[in-house]
Design a protein around this motif. Structure first.
Motif, mmCIF file in Angstrom:
data_model
loop_
_atom_site.group_PDB
_atom_site.id
_atom_site.type_symbol
_atom_site.label_atom_id
_atom_site.label_comp_id
_atom_site.label_asym_id
_atom_site.label_seq_id
_atom_site.Cartn_x
_atom_site.Cartn_y
_atom_site.Cartn_z
ATOM 1 N N SER A 100 0.344 -2.966 -0.727
ATOM 2 C CA SER A 100 -0.734 -3.818 -0.257
ATOM 3 C C SER A 100 -2.038 -3.442 -0.942
ATOM 4 O O SER A 100 -2.239 -2.307 -1.357
ATOM 5 N N LYS A 101 -2.954 -4.387 -1.017
ATOM 6 C CA LYS A 101 -4.269 -4.094 -1.574
ATOM 7 C C LYS A 101 -5.072 -3.195 -0.644
ATOM 8 O O LYS A 101 -6.063 -2.629 -1.053
ATOM 9 N N GLU A 102 -4.658 -3.079 0.602
ATOM 10 C CA GLU A 102 -5.371 -2.224 1.546
ATOM 11 C C GLU A 102 -4.686 -0.883 1.720
ATOM 12 O O GLU A 102 -4.709 -0.306 2.798
#
Length: 67
Positions: free
Chosen positions: A2-4
């Motif tokens: 995920s980008k997070e």
């Protein structure tokens, strides 16, 4: 990933600094990561480059995806 998440799939803790060699998070941060609010995750991620530098750890690049 995920980008997070700063995870680069190199999950090893440095015994001296107690930081992950791959992402710079602590074990407690890693353990509660998915329960954290998005803003909290982004705030921790903003600290990681300086944390790694101060600890004398070079970030490890993510492993290439196998096809």
């Amino acid at each position: 990933m995920s980008k997070e998440t700063p995870c680069v799939a190199v999950c090893m803790i440095d015994p001296r600094t107690k930081l992950c060699f791959g992402c710079g998070r602590t074990l407690p941060e890693i353990a509660r990561w998915h329960a954290m609010e998005s803003a909290d995750r982004l705030a921790v991620m903003a600290l990681l480059p300086a944390r790694m530098t101060e600890a004398g750890l070079a970030p490890i690049a993510a492993s290439p995806k196998r096809t």
